[in-house]
Design an enzyme around this catalytic site. Sequence first.
Site, short mmCIF file in Angstrom:
data_model
loop_
_atom_site.label_atom_id
_atom_site.label_comp_id
_atom_site.label_asym_id
_atom_site.label_seq_id
_atom_site.Cartn_x
_atom_site.Cartn_y
_atom_site.Cartn_z
N GLU A 126 0.83 -1.25 0.05
CA GLU A 126 0.08 0.02 -0.18
C GLU A 126 0.87 1.27 0.13
OE1 GLU A 126 -2.24 -1.51 3.62
OE2 GLU A 126 -3.90 -0.86 2.30
N GLU A 135 -4.14 -9.35 4.12
CA GLU A 135 -4.91 -8.94 5.23
C GLU A 135 -6.21 -9.71 5.18
OE1 GLU A 135 -3.35 -6.79 3.50
OE2 GLU A 135 -2.61 -5.05 4.30
N1 COA Z 1 5.48 -8.00 11.56
C1 COA Z 1 6.55 -8.33 12.58
N2 COA Z 1 7.52 -9.19 12.33
C2 COA Z 1 7.61 -9.54 10.95
C3 COA Z 1 6.62 -9.36 9.83
C4 COA Z 1 5.78 -8.50 10.28
N3 COA Z 1 4.77 -8.38 9.29
N4 COA Z 1 7.04 -9.96 8.76
C5 COA Z 1 8.20 -10.36 9.15
N5 COA Z 1 8.64 -10.35 10.52
C6 COA Z 1 9.71 -10.74 11.39
C7 COA Z 1 9.64 -12.10 11.50
O1 COA Z 1 8.97 -12.23 12.91
C8 COA Z 1 11.20 -12.64 11.93
O2 COA Z 1 11.42 -12.11 13.14
P1 COA Z 1 12.65 -13.14 14.13
O3 COA Z 1 13.71 -13.15 13.18
O4 COA Z 1 12.77 -12.24 15.12
O5 COA Z 1 11.75 -14.40 14.17
C9 COA Z 1 11.93 -11.88 10.65
O6 COA Z 1 11.09 -10.51 10.36
C10 COA Z 1 12.25 -12.63 9.42
O7 COA Z 1 10.85 -13.07 9.10
P2 COA Z 1 10.62 -14.88 8.82
O8 COA Z 1 9.01 -14.82 8.79
O9 COA Z 1 11.44 -15.59 9.76
O10 COA Z 1 11.19 -14.89 7.29
P3 COA Z 1 10.57 -15.75 6.24
O11 COA Z 1 11.71 -15.90 5.12
O12 COA Z 1 10.53 -17.24 6.94
O13 COA Z 1 9.07 -15.36 5.64
C11 COA Z 1 7.47 -13.99 5.12
C12 COA Z 1 8.96 -14.04 5.34
C13 COA Z 1 7.46 -12.52 4.58
C14 COA Z 1 6.74 -14.91 4.37
C15 COA Z 1 7.07 -13.83 6.77
O14 COA Z 1 7.77 -13.13 7.63
C16 COA Z 1 5.51 -13.27 6.76
O15 COA Z 1 4.64 -13.98 6.21
N6 COA Z 1 5.54 -12.11 7.36
C17 COA Z 1 4.08 -11.62 7.49
C18 COA Z 1 3.62 -10.93 6.39
C19 COA Z 1 2.11 -10.44 6.60
O16 COA Z 1 1.42 -11.24 6.85
N7 COA Z 1 2.10 -9.15 6.24
C20 COA Z 1 0.91 -8.33 6.45
C21 COA Z 1 0.39 -8.17 7.87
S1 COA Z 1 -1.17 -7.24 7.77
#
Ligand code: COA
Length: 240
Positions: free
Chosen positions: A116, A136
């Site tokens: 966004e 979302e």
């Molecule tokens: N909020 C807070 N922390 C986040 C985050 C978010 N939206 N997205 C990633 N992080 C953090 C993870 O918790 C992790 O932290 P840690 O190392 O302290 O555990 C770090 O960033 C790395 O992410 P990780 O999930 O370990 O990497 P990955 O390669 O396995 O996965 C994603 C990457 C992007 C697929 C996954 O992090 C994810 O699905 N994130 C959320 C995306 C989301 O739903 N965003 C919209 C919210 S409305």
Amino acid sequence: MSEQPPTVLFEKRGDIAVVTLNRPDALNAFSVRMRDELWEVLGAVRDDPDVRGMLLQGAGERAFCAGADLTEFGTAPSQAVARTVRWERDVWGLLLGLPKPTVAALHGYCLGSGLEMAVLCDLRVAADDAVFGMPEAGLGLVPAAGGTQLLPRLLGPGRALDLLLSGRRFGAGEALEYGLVTQVVARSELSGAATALLQRVLRAPGRALAAAKRALAEGADVPLASALDLERRLAAGLSA
Ligand code: COA
């Protein structure tokens, strides 16, 4: 106690403000603190007469921004509060309303409010490793940084609904095909390509760029006759 690094970096390179989301360990997830710091930085971009345009990018190798900080979303009521707080400081309105051209340089994950934020910028360049998505709905939420309104305006309602309802992830090639980004480049060339695009835009006088932005932003939501009148007034203002 050691001070935490800023979640948003601001650097002036000539007449360009380079703004960097700076929580690489959390994939630049958008937190309340980041909202406050982005608010300050965007105010500086708007008000600094030496700044003519803005480049928005994400720090680290893995993401532009992986969306809202999920760790700040707790139970249902606190989730609502967290989202309301974001809107109380209308950082999205500030970004959208900047009278100066804005270019987003997108790499890695660009999800939810990350996507966004990119759409609130005027132009977008993607690295070939960019991954987009609007997760979302799957989280029981509705986008709250303008996504439900700006994505259909940019991509058309059919494509926007597909992305908003399915939450599916897609890559840079699809983003280019949809017109979500204007250019896809190798990861190593992203910063240079986005800067070159902004520099090309900035060859035009700032007043003309601001008028074009205003015509599009304000004209989109009024009847055609009023929008054409707005265009006439802006054109007359420039030639006065
Ligand atoms: N909020 C807070 N922390 C986040 C985050 C978010 N939206 N997205 C990633 N992080 C953090 C993870 O918790 C992790 O932290 P840690 O190392 O302290 O555990 C770090 O960033 C790395 O992410 P990780 O999930 O370990 O990497 P990955 O390669 O396995 O996965 C994603 C990457 C992007 C697929 C996954 O992090 C994810 O699905 N994130 C959320 C995306 C989301 O739903 N965003 C919209 C919210 S409305």
